[in-house]
Every structure is written in structure tokens, then in C-alpha cells.
Design an enzyme around this catalytic site. Structure first.
Site, PDB file in Angstrom:
ATOM      1  N   CYS A  93      37.892 -31.376  21.801  1.00 18.38           N
ATOM      2  CA  CYS A  93      39.351 -31.342  21.834  1.00 18.38           C
ATOM      3  C   CYS A  93      39.946 -32.742  21.960  1.00 18.38           C
ATOM      4  O   CYS A  93      40.045 -33.285  23.064  1.00 18.38           O
ATOM      5  CB  CYS A  93      39.799 -30.468  23.009  1.00 18.38           C
ATOM      6  SG  CYS A  93      41.572 -30.459  23.234  1.00 18.38           S
ATOM      7  N   CYS A 125      43.023 -33.033  24.139  1.00 19.31           N
ATOM      8  CA  CYS A 125      42.795 -33.081  25.590  1.00 19.31           C
ATOM      9  C   CYS A 125      42.243 -34.447  26.007  1.00 19.31           C
ATOM     10  O   CYS A 125      42.589 -34.944  27.075  1.00 19.31           O
ATOM     11  CB  CYS A 125      41.778 -32.028  26.022  1.00 19.31           C
ATOM     12  SG  CYS A 125      41.916 -30.446  25.217  1.00 19.31           S
ATOM     13  N   ASP A 126      41.360 -35.033  25.202  1.00 25.67           N
ATOM     14  CA  ASP A 126      40.544 -36.145  25.694  1.00 25.67           C
ATOM     15  C   ASP A 126      40.778 -37.493  25.020  1.00 25.67           C
ATOM     16  O   ASP A 126      40.241 -38.500  25.475  1.00 25.67           O
ATOM     17  CB  ASP A 126      39.055 -35.772  25.562  1.00 25.67           C
ATOM     18  CG  ASP A 126      38.727 -34.535  26.378  1.00 25.67           C
ATOM     19  OD1 ASP A 126      39.367 -34.336  27.421  1.00 25.67           O
ATOM     20  OD2 ASP A 126      37.849 -33.761  25.972  1.00 25.67           O
TER      21      ASP A 126
END
Ligand code: NAP
Length: 318
Positions: free
Chosen positions: A132, A135-136
Site C-alpha cells: 500500500c 499508507c507507506d
């Protein structure tokens, strides 16, 4: 006792909830391990109708949730473990140990990201390996990263990562991408991105197996068998998804029989009905072809209308 138990809280499940709750049916949504589903890991959604400038994925699904709750949908942070069918009702057992009962069930549990089958990346998950970018990506400011895959997700992740990373290498196992042309054009126009066609990732941290974070990967050219080391501190795996049907595989035989060979749920052609009266299915857990937020929402609507009709018959005999 609920009228409709919806398993899954992405666009399919929440659209179904908006319809059934608005039809004054007691509706519960089991949000599952990733409340909001895959949209929560997307950035710009530019192809969901009604948003001229696009909308952020998490905002879109959050709006859907609020809309469902406005009609008194109950949203529970529960992960379903198993389904049972007893007399006129379905029993939903959750990992928390709690049990719920409902007259009908809408399966809308979506799909989960695939990992590389031949490379052990699990131990580095969260330590350089991710599924992801949304997200990261932030953690890879100024670093060199790789993205694996050739579909829309891989290309979107690569583009998103350029906002943070110094250099992004997209690794794809074939010599052409599967992604939409418009995304491909953006990819090839981006100076920060290099595409390595005909390559597979074969190893991680080979030269430093005890490293606690990702240091490098080895890729292998599928045509020449030549191997090469790439120094990257991030690797984003975007090679597709598998339907989230673990709880169905745990359930009694008649539920298991809802699954096709590829583990997606079988519905009647053009319908959201299944082989079990009172059980309906929609969204990515059914759809291995289109897999769009808008098609998931549309199929959620279909499932809800089927459920409303079914409950009308069960309750009123009409
Ligand atoms: P996908 O279209 O199935 O693409 C998966 C990619 O991973 C393919 O390029 C595939 O290679 C590669 N792959 C699969 N297994 C692999 C393995 N073991 N090793 C290396 N590579 C592997 O998946 P997706 O990109 O997640 O997209 C899924 C669906 O969501 C699609 O319908 C897509 O259009 C949609 N989507 C839409 C948007 C958007 O509209 N904004 C964004 C994201 C996703 P091959 O090409 O060789 O098979």
C-alpha cells in the site's frame, strides 16, 4: 435479530446498507479486518461518477459509511469467523466470540492484496515491503524504491511514490503493461520512473539476510535468466488480489459450495442471488473482472434489492 447482515464495508457493502436501511430493514455491517476496504488505501479516485475533480478514496468510503449510518445502519468493528444456517435464520460468528442472527446475509467481503508467491517477503512486511503506497510512501522520502506489477494498481502506486521517493523502478514480468493507457502515458512521462520489463523479483536481502529492513532485491530477466541486484529500501507489491472468503471456507459445506474454483463467490448470471435463499453477494468477492468501486457499488445495490424482495416474501408472504 437483524433483517440484513452485511459482511464487508467497502462500496459494495455500504451501498447495500444504504438501500436496505433506507427500506427500514434492520441492517448491520460487519466492517471486517480493513474497515472501508481497498478504497482506504487509494489516493485520487478520478473515475467515480459525480466528483468532477475526483475524490480521495478514504473520503469516498467515509461518506458512504456516514450515508448508511444516517439511515440507522449499525456498523460493527467485528471480523466474521464463520456462518451457520439454522431454521429461518443465519448465525454470524465473529472472531471476538460474539454471535449475531439475521434473516438474510449479503456477502461483500471484497478482496485482499496478493504477495509474491516465490519470495519470502513476510518477515520484511512493514520493514520495507508493503502492499500500500498510500499508507507507506511517506516513509520513503528521498529513497529508491521498487514497485512490482503491471496493472492499474502498480502504475498508480509508482506514480504516487514519485511524490516522495528519489527514484521508482517498476518491475513487470512481461514486455507490456496491463494498466489503462492514460496511466501508462503518465508513467512513461515521469522522469523519476524506470520500467524494467520481462523481470521477476527472485530474492530480497540476499547479500545481507539478517538485515531488519529491506536493503536490496534481486531481479531475474525471464528471457535471458540474467540476475541483477537493485538497491532499494522499499518494495511495493501490486500484483492483484484474492477474494476475502476465509470465513466462508470455515463455514458449513453449503456455504463452501458458493465458491467457484478460483474462490470468488458464484451468483446467478446477472443477479446477486446465490444458491442459498437469503444469501446474496456483491462487489469484489464476486467480481474477478471489473473490480471497480463503481461496479462494486452497483452490485451492492443489486444485492440489496434482492434482499429487500426476499424479506418481503419471508415476512409478508407477498
Ligand atoms: P491486475 O490488473 O490483476 O494486475 C496484476 C498485475 O500483477 C499484472 O500485471 C500481472 O502480470 C502481475 N502479476 C500477477 N501475479 C504476479 C506474480 N506472481 N509475479 C509478478 N507479477 C505478477 O491487478 P490490479 O492492478 O490490482 O487491478 C485490479 C483491478 O482493479 C483491475 O480491474 C484494475 O483496472 C482495477 N483498478 C482500477 C484503478 C482505477 O481505475 N483507478 C486503480 C487500481 C486498480 P500480467 O500482466 O503478466 O498478468
Amino acid at each position: 435479530m437483524y433483517d440484513v447482515a452485511i459482511i464487508g464495508s467497502g462500496p459494495a457493502g455500504l451501498t447495500a446498507a444504504i438501500y436496505t436501511a433506507r427500506a427500514k430493514l434492520a441492517t448491520v455491517v460487519f466492517e471486517g479486518p480493513q474497515p472501508g476496504g481497498q478504497l482506504t488505501t487509494t489516493t485520487d479516485v478520478e473515475n467515480y461518477p459525480g466528483f468532477i475533480e475526483g475524490i480521495q478514496g478514504p473520503d469516498l468510503v467515509d461518506n458512504m459509511r456516514k450515508q448508511a449510518m444516517r439511515f440507522e445502519t449499525e456498523c460493527l468493528q467485528e471480523v466474521v469467523k464463520e456462518l451457520k444456517h439454522k431454521d429461518d435464520r443465519f448465525i454470524i460468528e465473529c472472531e471476538s466470540g460474539k454471535q449475531f442472527e439475521s434473516l438474510s446475509v449479503i456477502l461483500a467481503s471484497g478482496a485482499v492484496a496478493r504477495l509474491l508467491p516465490d519470495v519470502d517477503t513476510k518477515r520484511l512486511s512493514g520493514f520495507g515491503v508493503s502492499s500500500c503506497a498510500t499508507c507507506d510512501a511517506f516513509f520513503f522520502k528521498g529513497q529508491d524504491v521498487a514497485v512490482v506489477g503491471g496493472g492499474d494498481s502498480a502504475v498508480e502506486e509508482a506514480l504516487f511514490l514519485t511524490k516522495f521517493a528519489k527514484k521508482v523502478t517498476l518491475i513487470h514480468r512481461r514486455d507490456s503493461l496491463r494498466a489503462e493507457k492514460i496511466l501508462q502515458n503518465r508513467l512513461f512521462d515521469n522522469d523519476k520512473i524506470t520500467v524494467r520489463f520481462d523481470n521477476q523479483v527472485v530474492d530480497v536481502n540476499r547479500e545481507d539476510i539478517n538485515a531488519e529492513t529491506l536493503q536490496h532485491i534481486h531481479i531475474k530477466n525471464v528471457k535471458t535468466a540474467e540476475e541483477e541486484m537493485l538497491s532499494v529500501t522499499g518494495m511495493f507489491i501490486a500484483i492483484g488480489h484474492d477474494p476475502a472468503v476465509h470465513f466462508i471456507q470455515n463455514s458449513e459445506q453449503k456455504f463452501k459450495e458458493l465458491l467457484r474454483k478460483n474462490s470468488y463467490i458464484e451468483t446467478y448470471k446477472g443477479r446477486a442471488t446465490t444458491n442459498i435463499p437469503g444469501v446474496f453477494a456483491c462487489g469484489d468477492v464476486v467480481d474477478d473482472i471489473y473490480r471497480q468501486a463503481v461496479t462494486a457499488a452497483g452490485s451492492g445495490c443489486m444485492a440489496s434489492l434482492e434482499a429487500i424482495g426476499y424479506l418481503d416474501k419471508v415476512k409478508n408472504g407477498s
